[in-house]
Design a protein around this motif. Structure first.
Motif, PDB file in Angstrom:
ATOM      1  N   SER A  52       0.881  -1.214   0.004  1.00 46.47           N
ATOM      2  CA  SER A  52       0.007   0.063  -0.097  1.00 46.47           C
ATOM      3  C   SER A  52       0.930   1.231  -0.071  1.00 46.47           C
ATOM      4  O   SER A  52       1.793   1.235   0.805  1.00 46.47           O
ATOM      5  CB  SER A  52      -0.838   0.015   1.221  1.00 46.47           C
ATOM      6  OG  SER A  52      -1.475   1.471   1.480  1.00 46.47           O
ATOM      7  N   VAL A  66     -13.529   7.456   1.607  1.00 39.95           N
ATOM      8  CA  VAL A  66     -13.096   7.213   0.162  1.00 39.95           C
ATOM      9  C   VAL A  66     -11.563   6.337   0.264  1.00 39.95           C
ATOM     10  O   VAL A  66     -10.919   5.682  -0.286  1.00 39.95           O
ATOM     11  CB  VAL A  66     -12.511   8.626  -0.409  1.00 39.95           C
ATOM     12  CG1 VAL A  66     -11.914   8.411  -1.756  1.00 39.95           C
ATOM     13  CG2 VAL A  66     -14.261   9.481  -0.720  1.00 39.95           C
ATOM     14  N   ARG A 118     -10.539   4.488   2.665  1.00 38.98           N
ATOM     15  CA  ARG A 118     -10.837   3.238   3.279  1.00 38.98           C
ATOM     16  C   ARG A 118     -11.131   2.297   1.909  1.00 38.98           C
ATOM     17  O   ARG A 118     -11.257   1.065   2.095  1.00 38.98           O
ATOM     18  CB  ARG A 118     -11.741   3.037   4.241  1.00 38.98           C
ATOM     19  CG  ARG A 118     -11.170   3.629   5.653  1.00 38.98           C
ATOM     20  CD  ARG A 118     -11.876   3.251   6.887  1.00 38.98           C
ATOM     21  NE  ARG A 118     -11.296   3.831   8.161  1.00 38.98           N
ATOM     22  CZ  ARG A 118     -11.423   2.874   9.213  1.00 38.98           C
ATOM     23  NH1 ARG A 118     -11.995   1.780   9.166  1.00 38.98           N
ATOM     24  NH2 ARG A 118     -11.014   3.377  10.222  1.00 38.98           N
ATOM     25  N   ALA A 119     -11.927   2.649   1.141  1.00 35.87           N
ATOM     26  CA  ALA A 119     -12.376   2.195  -0.019  1.00 35.87           C
ATOM     27  C   ALA A 119     -11.294   1.762  -1.188  1.00 35.87           C
ATOM     28  O   ALA A 119     -11.329   0.779  -1.743  1.00 35.87           O
ATOM     29  CB  ALA A 119     -13.594   2.868  -0.895  1.00 35.87           C
ATOM     30  N   HIS A 120     -10.041   2.410  -0.937  1.00 34.24           N
ATOM     31  CA  HIS A 120      -9.117   2.295  -1.753  1.00 34.24           C
ATOM     32  C   HIS A 120      -7.516   2.193  -0.972  1.00 34.24           C
ATOM     33  O   HIS A 120      -6.908   3.075  -1.232  1.00 34.24           O
ATOM     34  CB  HIS A 120      -9.056   3.421  -2.806  1.00 34.24           C
ATOM     35  CG  HIS A 120     -10.100   3.639  -3.524  1.00 34.24           C
ATOM     36  ND1 HIS A 120     -10.664   2.779  -4.752  1.00 34.24           N
ATOM     37  CD2 HIS A 120     -11.253   4.385  -3.513  1.00 34.24           C
ATOM     38  CE1 HIS A 120     -11.696   3.085  -5.090  1.00 34.24           C
ATOM     39  NE2 HIS A 120     -12.155   4.306  -4.429  1.00 34.24           N
ATOM     40  N   GLY A 175      -4.844   2.832  -2.914  1.00 32.65           N
ATOM     41  CA  GLY A 175      -4.784   4.028  -3.854  1.00 32.65           C
ATOM     42  C   GLY A 175      -3.604   4.987  -3.581  1.00 32.65           C
ATOM     43  O   GLY A 175      -3.164   5.132  -2.457  1.00 32.65           O
ATOM     44  N   TRP A 191      -2.765   8.849  -3.782  1.00 34.32           N
ATOM     45  CA  TRP A 191      -3.402  10.067  -3.706  1.00 34.32           C
ATOM     46  C   TRP A 191      -2.659  11.318  -4.319  1.00 34.32           C
ATOM     47  O   TRP A 191      -1.520  11.273  -4.021  1.00 34.32           O
ATOM     48  CB  TRP A 191      -3.928  10.480  -2.633  1.00 34.32           C
ATOM     49  CG  TRP A 191      -5.063   9.218  -1.983  1.00 34.32           C
ATOM     50  CD1 TRP A 191      -4.593   8.156  -1.340  1.00 34.32           C
ATOM     51  CD2 TRP A 191      -6.220   9.088  -2.338  1.00 34.32           C
ATOM     52  NE1 TRP A 191      -5.613   7.330  -1.025  1.00 34.32           N
ATOM     53  CE2 TRP A 191      -6.548   7.837  -1.741  1.00 34.32           C
ATOM     54  CE3 TRP A 191      -7.107   9.626  -3.219  1.00 34.32           C
ATOM     55  CZ2 TRP A 191      -7.963   7.289  -2.023  1.00 34.32           C
ATOM     56  CZ3 TRP A 191      -8.552   9.232  -3.302  1.00 34.32           C
ATOM     57  CH2 TRP A 191      -8.884   8.200  -2.699  1.00 34.32           C
TER      58      TRP A 191
END
Lengths: 163, 313
Positions: free
Chosen positions: B121, B304, B306-308, B311, B313
């Motif tokens: 991550s 947002v 936590r959904a990714h 991700g 940014w």
């Protein structure tokens, strides 16, 4: 402070006030050359200054373009930035672009005193020069500026706050 | 909390080519990758301080700022006028900046406070702390988390919060932890503006119309039960104060009270006669015990991220 790498770094401008170089703003704190690496130290104006990443990227790009392959940008938090660090050339550039430069930053000893009256500053409209100006807000479009209005020419203008 | 868009230079023939960006794609949004707010800063622990204790203390200071910042940012586009919209957003931005530095300091002091994320991550530690902790891991006082009322309520809360925070930060400039001392020195300058702003508006509303006075008094009465907790000593605060790296909020209670009395007396406002909100089985915000409002705030703030979890940014 006048190494070749410093001279390159000193040409990089502030992304939010591009009439100022980082050097004139007092944000560029030093440039060290170690062997093949260049380490540039910058300091944020305000803790939440969103322009730090862009400043860093611009420094890295400008120095790479000048032939420095290994460029690192570090943050220097101490001493905290003061508007007193804006150079004379920087103050002139601000005024030339319609932004009122800061007066002297407050130097306190002892606890910070509460001030319930509007901040009083002896400043002039950067457009018409009138001293008849009124504070609209202590907060403006960037963290470092207050909003004013000239009561002579009626134009709004920004003032860099003293911190 | 570092935002960036995809690097458009990777998209041949995109509409964002030279015409918009010139030759330097780094001008796309603000930066093109994560920026460590403590990059290159010496984060060595001072002698005689437990890493976990210092990290927890940093979280207390950070969470106060982060949660207050979020509540203030809820005013964006909804404030009574454009100037106040901009002012509240500026205060929120300063506090967000303080929160970022303090979360990064917490993570650097003790990485074990940072929630684990999936392998690979790219989420940096400060973001993991902001977006991937549960409400019971937040250490902010409850004053910051209760929902916004009207503008009078927001001004009353900001007055109490910024008065206490300024007094704390002034003392914290003497911290033996150089990072905390530096964050505090910057914060003092910013928080001075916040307190003056809140104090001036408190006075203006109190001495304005009957309606504005009624509202600011009602706002003060609503937040007053949470005032005491702001200056209550938690064992972690006592420990860091004894070690010379932190401040026991109880030691600034008197000077905070003097400043508030100054505002109340010039405004002609009486202190509300409402009792402090008790803890629950002796636990308060600093212990991770919160009102339901924090869960709702975090649900919105964190959804947002936590959904990714992978991700960028």
């Amino acid at each position: 402070m006048s190494s070749p790498a410093y001279a390159v770094a000193a040409t990089v401008t502030d992304p939010e006030m591009p009439m100022l170089t980082l050097e004139d703003l007092g944000v560029l704190r030093g440039v060290e050359e170690h062997d093949d690496a260049v380490v540039v130290a910058i300091t944020p104006t305000y803790s939440g200054c969103p322009a730090m990443a862009t400043m860093r990227d611009d420094l890295v790009h400008r120095l790479r373009d000048a032939g420095y392959a290994d460029v690192r940008v570090k943050v220097e938090l101490t001493p905290a930035w003061s508007s007193d660090w804006i150079t004379e050339r920087g103050r002139q550039a601000l005024a030339d672009h319609g932004i009122s430069p800061p007066g002297s930053a407050p130097h306190r000893s002892g606890p910070v005193v509460l001030n319930l009256l509007p901040t009083r500053r002896a400043i002039a409209c950067p457009r018409c020069g009138s001293a008849d100006v009124e504070l609209t807000s202590e907060f403006g479009a960037t963290a470092c500026k207050a909003l004013y209005r000239c009561t002579a020419c009626l134009e709004p203008f920004e003032h860099v706050k003293e911190i | 909390m570092s935002h960036s868009a995809p690097d458009p230079s990777h998209e041949d023939g995109s509409p964002y080519d030279d015409a918009l960006l010139g030759s330097d794609a780094s001008h796309w949004a603000f930066g093109t990758d994560f920026e460590d707010p403590l990059a290159g800063v010496d984060t060595t622990l001072p002698d005689g301080v437990d890493a976990r204790t210092l990290a927890t203390y940093c979280l207390m200071l950070a969470d106060d700022a982060l949660v207050a910042s979020h509540r203030l940012s809820e005013w964006c586009s909804r404030a009574p006028d454009l100037e106040e919209d901009i002012a509240l957003a500026n205060v929120a931005l300063d506090l967000l900046g303080q929160a970022r530095l303090l979360l990064a300091r917490a993570a650097a002091a003790d990485a074990s406070v940072v929630p684990a994320l999936p392998d690979g991550s790219p989420v940096p530690p400060e973001d993991a702390l902001a977006f991937f902790r549960e409400a019971h891991d937040f250490r902010n006082v409850r004053l910051g988390e209760v929902p916004n009322g009207d503008f009078g309520h927001t001004i009353a809360r900001l007055l109490l919060f910024s008065t206490a925070r300024l007094a704390l930060l002034e003392r914290l400039t003497a911290s033996r932890d150089h990072v905390l001392a530096a964050v505090a020195a910057k914060g003092v300058k910013e928080t001075t503006y916040h307190r003056d702003y809140a104090g001036r508006w408190f006075l203006t509303l109190a001495q304005g119309t009957d309606e504005s006075r009624r509202r600011v008094e009602a706002g003060l009465a609503e937040v007053w039960p949470l005032y005491g907790e702001l200056l209550r000593t938690h064992p972690v605060e006592a420990e860091v104060a004894a070690a010379g790296v932190g401040v026991d909020p109880a030691t600034v209670a008197d000077e905070v009270d003097v400043v508030l009395e100054q505002v109340f007396s010039v405004s002609g406002v009486q202190r509300p006669g409402v009792p402090p909100l008790a803890g629950v089985t002796g636990r308060y915000g600093r212990d991770g015990l919160h009102t339901e409002a924090l869960s709702r705030l975090l649900a919105e703030m964190q959804v947002v991220a936590r959904a990714h979890p992978m991700g960028q940014w």
